[in-house]
Design an enzyme around this catalytic site. Structure first.
Site, mmCIF file in Angstrom:
data_model
loop_
_atom_site.group_PDB
_atom_site.id
_atom_site.type_symbol
_atom_site.label_atom_id
_atom_site.label_comp_id
_atom_site.label_asym_id
_atom_site.label_seq_id
_atom_site.Cartn_x
_atom_site.Cartn_y
_atom_site.Cartn_z
ATOM 1 N N GLN A 65 -9.665 -42.945 1.657
ATOM 2 C CA GLN A 65 -9.038 -42.452 2.106
ATOM 3 C C GLN A 65 -7.513 -43.523 2.246
ATOM 4 O OE1 GLN A 65 -8.798 -38.971 4.597
ATOM 5 N NE2 GLN A 65 -6.755 -39.260 4.596
ATOM 6 N N HIS A 104 -13.010 -48.518 -5.986
ATOM 7 C CA HIS A 104 -12.230 -47.175 -6.485
ATOM 8 C C HIS A 104 -10.824 -47.627 -5.616
ATOM 9 C CE1 HIS A 104 -11.976 -43.103 -7.378
ATOM 10 N NE2 HIS A 104 -11.745 -42.818 -6.846
ATOM 11 N N LYS A 147 -9.611 -33.584 -15.822
ATOM 12 C CA LYS A 147 -9.955 -33.147 -14.589
ATOM 13 C C LYS A 147 -9.267 -33.027 -13.522
ATOM 14 C CE LYS A 147 -11.756 -35.389 -10.898
ATOM 15 N NZ LYS A 147 -12.304 -36.918 -11.426
ATOM 16 N N ARG A 185 -9.456 -31.565 -10.038
ATOM 17 C CA ARG A 185 -10.412 -31.568 -7.563
ATOM 18 C C ARG A 185 -9.930 -30.356 -7.819
ATOM 19 N NH1 ARG A 185 -14.180 -33.505 -5.827
ATOM 20 N NH2 ARG A 185 -14.727 -35.382 -7.049
HETATM 21 C C1 R5P Z 1 -12.503 -40.033 -9.238
HETATM 22 O O1 R5P Z 1 -11.679 -40.571 -9.104
HETATM 23 C C2 R5P Z 1 -13.631 -40.833 -9.605
HETATM 24 O O2 R5P Z 1 -13.808 -41.655 -10.270
HETATM 25 C C3 R5P Z 1 -14.670 -40.052 -9.592
HETATM 26 O O3 R5P Z 1 -14.908 -39.274 -10.487
HETATM 27 C C4 R5P Z 1 -15.246 -39.629 -8.139
HETATM 28 O O4 R5P Z 1 -15.221 -40.741 -7.366
HETATM 29 C C5 R5P Z 1 -16.654 -38.810 -8.339
HETATM 30 O O5 R5P Z 1 -17.176 -37.878 -7.234
HETATM 31 P P1 R5P Z 1 -18.404 -37.190 -7.886
HETATM 32 O O6 R5P Z 1 -19.664 -37.035 -7.971
HETATM 33 O O7 R5P Z 1 -18.138 -36.256 -6.803
HETATM 34 O O8 R5P Z 1 -17.726 -35.690 -8.695
#
Ligand code: R5P
Length: 308
Positions: free
Chosen positions: A95, A127, A191, A193
Site C-alpha cells: 500500500q 517488493h 498477468k 489481477r
Molecule cells: C506481484 O506483483 C508479485 O510479484 C507477486 O506475483 C504477488 O505478490 C504474488 O501474490 P499471490 O501469491 O497472492 O498471487
C-alpha cells in the site's frame, strides 16, 4: 567493540548465522507476552558503545512490530551506538499510494516507524512499485541483498535443463537475473489481477519450452494465485510439472497445498520467511549487506554523538 546480534522470536538461525559471518556476538534478550497480550522485552547482553543488530524478518508483521520497536528502544536506552534492523522480508510495501479516499498509505507510515527506531536497514529483494528506492523513502541507510545468486546456484545443482518463467512483467527483473546466473533461457508471462484472490495468466508459446524443465520464479508467493494460474496454463499446454521458486514464500492460509494441488512440481523457497519449503539459504548475501552498511556508517558520528 564487536556488534551484538539479537534474534527476535523465530529469527534465531538468522541471528546465529549473522553473528558468525560478521564476527559479532550473539546477544541474549527476552521477548515474551504478558497474560493480557502486551509485550515484555529485555536486553540481556551489554550493548554500551556497541552496534546492536536486530534480526527480525517481517512477514505477518502486526504481531512482530511492537516487541521489535520496544527492543530497539531498550538497546538504545542501554547505550548502543547504533541500532540496525535486518529484515530479510520487509513488510508494508504494497500500500504505497492512496487508491481510495480515506485509505492509509501504510508503506509511508511503516517507513517512519522504522526510521524512528533504527539507524539502518538491511532487507532482501523488496517488493517495490511506486517507491523506486527504499533509502530516500526510509530516510536511513538501506542495503538491499539479492537472492538471485543463491537461487541460480540451487538450480544449477538441482534442476536439469531449466527454463526460467516469470508469471508477470514485474517478475522479469529477478527471473532474467536468475536465468543469466544459471546460464538458462527465460520467458515472462502476462498477468491480469482481477481481485485479491483472482488472477489470469496468459498461455506462453510452448515451443520455447520444449525439452526443458519449467521453473517458475516469483519474488512473493502469498495466496499463490499468481503461481497457481501459471502452473495451470503450463500443465494445460502439456508441459511437465513446473518447479516453483519463491524468494519470499509467505504461503498464506492453504496456499501451499493449493499450489501443489494445481500441479506444481517441487516447491522451493529462500529462507527469508520460515516455511517447510525453505531450501535456499540467503544468509551469506544478507550478512554481506550488513557488513557493508556497518562498515559505511561506522565512520560517521552516531545519532547520540551528533546530538551532543
Ligand atoms: C506481484 O506483483 C508479485 O510479484 C507477486 O506475483 C504477488 O505478490 C504474488 O501474490 P499471490 O501469491 O497472492 O498471487
Amino acid at each position: 567493540m564487536s556488534p551484538v546480534v539479537f534474534a527476535m522470536p523465530g529469527n534465531d538461525a538468522l541471528a546465529t548465522a549473522l553473528a558468525a559471518r560478521l564476527g559479532a556476538e550473539k546477544g541474549a534478550c527476552t521477548v515474551r507476552r504478558f497474560p493480557d497480550g502486551e509485550s515484555y522485552v529485555r536486553v540481556e547482553t551489554a550493548v554500551q558503545g556497541r552496534d546492536a543488530v536486530l534480526a527480525c524478518t517481517l512477514d505477518r508483521p502486526d504481531d512482530r512490530i511492537a516487541p521489535l520497536l520496544f527492543l530497539a528502544s531498550a538497546a538504545r536506552d542501554f547505550g548502543a551506538v547504533r541500532v540496525g534492523l535486518v529484515a530479510p522480508y520487509l513488510a508494508y510495501l504494497r500500500q504505497d499510494a492512496r487508491f481510495s479516499p480515506g485509505e492509509c498509505v501504510s508503506a509511508h507510515v511503516f517507513a517512519r516507524w522504522i526510521a524512528l527506531h533504527f539507524d539502518w536497514l538491511v532487507t532482501m529483494d523488496p517488493h517495490l512499485h511506486r517507491i523506486p528506492d527504499l533509502e530516500p523513502a526510509y530516510g536511513i541507510p538501506v542495503r538491499v541483498a539479492h537472492a538471485a545468486p543463491a537461487i541460480a546456484a540451487w538450480l544449477r545443482e538441482n534442476v536439469a535443463e531449466p527454463v526460467l518463467i516469470g508469471p508477470d512483467m514485474e517478475s522479469s527483473q529477478w527471473v532474467d537475473e536468475v536465468a543469466r546466473l544459471a546460464g538458462a533461457p527465460s520467458i515472462v508471462l502476462e498477468k491480469k489481477r482481477r481481485g485479491d484472490r483472482e488472477v489470469v495468466v496468459s498461455v506462453p508459446d510452448p515451443g520455447k519450452l520444449a525439452g526443458r524443465t519449467p521453473v517458475l520464479v516469483d519474488d512473493i508467493v502469498s495466496t499463490a494465485r499468481t503461481m497457481i494460474e501459471a502452473v495451470r496454463h503450463l500443465r494445460a499446454a502439456g508441459l511437465p510439472a513446473p518447479v516453483c521458486v519463491a524468494v519470499h514464500g509467505i504461503f498464506a492460509g492453504d496456499a501451499f497445498e493449493a499450489l501443489r494441488a494445481a500441479g506444481a512440481g517441487r516447491i522451493a523457497s529462500c529462507d527469508t520467511v520460515a516455511h517447510p519449503s525453505n531450501i535456499i539459504a540467503v544468509d551469506t548475501a544478507v550478512a554481506a549487506s550488513v557488513a557493508d552498511v556497518l562498515n559505511a556508517i561506522s565512520s560517521r558520528p552516531s545519532g547520540n554523538e551528533a546530538a551532543e
